[in-house]
Design an enzyme around this catalytic site. Structure first.
Site, PDB file in Angstrom:
ATOM      1  N   ASP A   9       0.955  -1.523   0.360  1.00  0.00           N
ATOM      2  CA  ASP A   9      -0.042   0.636  -0.228  1.00  0.00           C
ATOM      3  C   ASP A   9       0.839   0.892   0.217  1.00  0.00           C
ATOM      4  O   ASP A   9       2.238   1.188   0.385  1.00  0.00           O
ATOM      5  CB  ASP A   9      -1.312  -0.130   1.394  1.00  0.00           C
ATOM      6  CG  ASP A   9      -1.869   1.500   1.481  1.00  0.00           C
ATOM      7  OD1 ASP A   9      -2.552   1.897  -0.292  1.00  0.00           O
ATOM      8  OD2 ASP A   9      -1.692   1.729   2.428  1.00  0.00           O
ATOM      9  N   SER A  10       0.273   2.477  -0.439  1.00  0.00           N
ATOM     10  CA  SER A  10       1.375   4.089  -0.580  1.00  0.00           C
ATOM     11  C   SER A  10       1.132   3.567   1.197  1.00  0.00           C
ATOM     12  O   SER A  10       1.905   4.444   1.536  1.00  0.00           O
ATOM     13  CB  SER A  10       0.153   4.768  -0.804  1.00  0.00           C
ATOM     14  OG  SER A  10      -1.236   4.697   0.212  1.00  0.00           O
ATOM     15  N   GLU A 157      -2.550   9.812   7.799  1.00  0.00           N
ATOM     16  CA  GLU A 157      -0.647   9.095   7.960  1.00  0.00           C
ATOM     17  C   GLU A 157      -0.916   9.989   8.619  1.00  0.00           C
ATOM     18  O   GLU A 157       0.157   9.774   9.662  1.00  0.00           O
ATOM     19  CB  GLU A 157      -0.740   9.856   6.448  1.00  0.00           C
ATOM     20  CG  GLU A 157      -1.063   8.762   5.171  1.00  0.00           C
ATOM     21  CD  GLU A 157      -0.117   7.292   4.689  1.00  0.00           C
ATOM     22  OE1 GLU A 157       1.223   7.639   5.365  1.00  0.00           O
ATOM     23  OE2 GLU A 157      -0.719   6.148   5.356  1.00  0.00           O
ATOM     24  N   CYS A 191     -11.005   3.147  -0.141  1.00  0.00           N
ATOM     25  CA  CYS A 191      -9.675   3.485   0.063  1.00  0.00           C
ATOM     26  C   CYS A 191      -9.740   2.264   0.731  1.00  0.00           C
ATOM     27  O   CYS A 191     -10.356   2.476   2.562  1.00  0.00           O
ATOM     28  CB  CYS A 191      -9.037   4.742   0.300  1.00  0.00           C
ATOM     29  SG  CYS A 191      -8.117   5.034   0.423  1.00  0.00           S
TER      30      CYS A 191
HETATM   31  N1  DGL Z   1      -5.023   3.071   0.434  1.00  0.00           N
HETATM   32  C1  DGL Z   1      -5.249   3.662  -0.710  1.00  0.00           C
HETATM   33  C2  DGL Z   1      -6.210   3.008  -1.366  1.00  0.00           C
HETATM   34  O1  DGL Z   1      -6.891   2.719  -1.338  1.00  0.00           O
HETATM   35  C3  DGL Z   1      -4.392   4.961  -1.201  1.00  0.00           C
HETATM   36  C4  DGL Z   1      -4.339   6.261  -0.526  1.00  0.00           C
HETATM   37  C5  DGL Z   1      -3.459   7.053  -1.175  1.00  0.00           C
HETATM   38  O2  DGL Z   1      -2.008   6.984  -0.853  1.00  0.00           O
HETATM   39  O3  DGL Z   1      -3.949   8.206  -1.081  1.00  0.00           O
HETATM   40  O4  DGL Z   1      -7.052   3.633  -2.006  1.00  0.00           O
END
Ligand code: DGL
Length: 280
Positions: A9-10, A157, A191
């Site tokens: 994940d990011s 975050e 998300c």
């Molecule tokens: N957790 C991520 C998602 O499901 C990404 C969130 C992000 O980095 O903007 O989209």
């Protein structure tokens, strides 16, 4: 050589998916990678998200993962198809990369009674229209309404989970989503970060509307996948060990991830996801 299942994940969001993997499939080893130094992805261009995701995939392959789950809707929406079709055949056609959008779409279509579904997601996922496109293929009778929530991931975050500011943005996005149709009966948290806000989200959603996180859907889908693909399952280590990597500060990661998972987390910081091509 066998290896762990890669979970990417990011940032912290994929932990909401990892937690469900650990619950449903505790015997497997997992290697979690959060690209916290470059999070959020949701506001970045297609090319950048693809580039970062491909770097992460190659990195996880270099750490012996034969199967990687992009536990990130944004990466799944913007990079998965290219990685699967263009990159995997060149890197190693025997390895696999899976995303979260298709299995989620398969499930929401079954859950909605009114046929009106809301999706809360990042800007990147919303503009990709991935959920609308998948739903059109699978359940053409279902209408999907989307709302981009660009402030939510930065709030999460940065640990601003229950501040006045967080509540302001959460309420505003939910009100806007619901204003599209009074028939919406299911809201997908599209998300992987958003489930950590679920208690606050539910306060702004009428009680007859189902708020749906993805974790258990993706875990079930991984389980089914491993049963169907014994050739991949055989390459997955099963010692029940999870290892955490972050491109950001490992101290910050340990603190936040421990509270996400309710367990002590010891992560390792990696400076760069770029690996020597010689490996490939
Ligand atoms: N957790 C991520 C998602 O499901 C990404 C969130 C992000 O980095 O903007 O989209």
């Amino acid at each position: 050589m066998k290896g762990p299942i890669g979970v990417f994940d990011s940032g912290y969001g994929g932990l909401t998916i990892l937690k469900q993997f650990q619950e449903l499939l505790p015997e497997y080893d997992y290697l979690y990678l959060g690209d916290n130094a470059r999070s959020p992805y949701g506001i970045r261009s297609f090319d950048t998200i693809y580039e970062y995701t491909l770097e992460a995939v190659k990195y996880l392959f270099s750490r012996d993962c034969h199967l990687i789950v992009l536990a990130c809707n944004t990466a799944s929406a913007k990079a998965l198809v290219n990685v699967q079709k263009l990159d995997l055949p060149l890197i190693d056609p025997n390895r696999r990369v899976l995303g979260v959008i298709r299995p989620t779409a398969e499930t929401i279509g079954d859950l909605t009674v009114s046929g009106h579904v809301g999706v809360l997601a990042t800007e990147g996922t919303v503009t990709s229209e991935s959920y609308q496109l998948e739903m059109k293929k699978l359940y053409p009778e279902v209408t999907v309404y989307q709302e981009a929530c660009p402030m939510w991931v930065p709030l999460i975050e940065n640990g601003e989970l229950d501040s006045e500011g967080a509540r302001f943005f959460i309420k505003r996005n939910i009100d806007h989503l619901l204003s599209h149709s009074i028939e919406i009966d299911t809201i997908l948290l599209g998300c992987t970060h958003y489930p950590v806000l679920i208690d606050i989200i539910k306060q702004y959603v009428p009680s007859h509307v189902r708020v749906l996180p993805q974790g258990s859907i993706i875990a079930q889908s991984l389980k089914d996948y491993l049963i169907r693909h014994t050739e991949i399952d055989e390459k997955c280590n099963k010692n029940g060990i999870t290892t955490f990597l972050t491109t950001g500060s490992s101290q910050d990661f340990n603190k936040r991830a421990s509270s996400f998972l309710n367990e002590k987390v010891n992560s390792t910081r990696i400076d760069s996801l770029i690996i020597e091509e010689a490996f490939m």
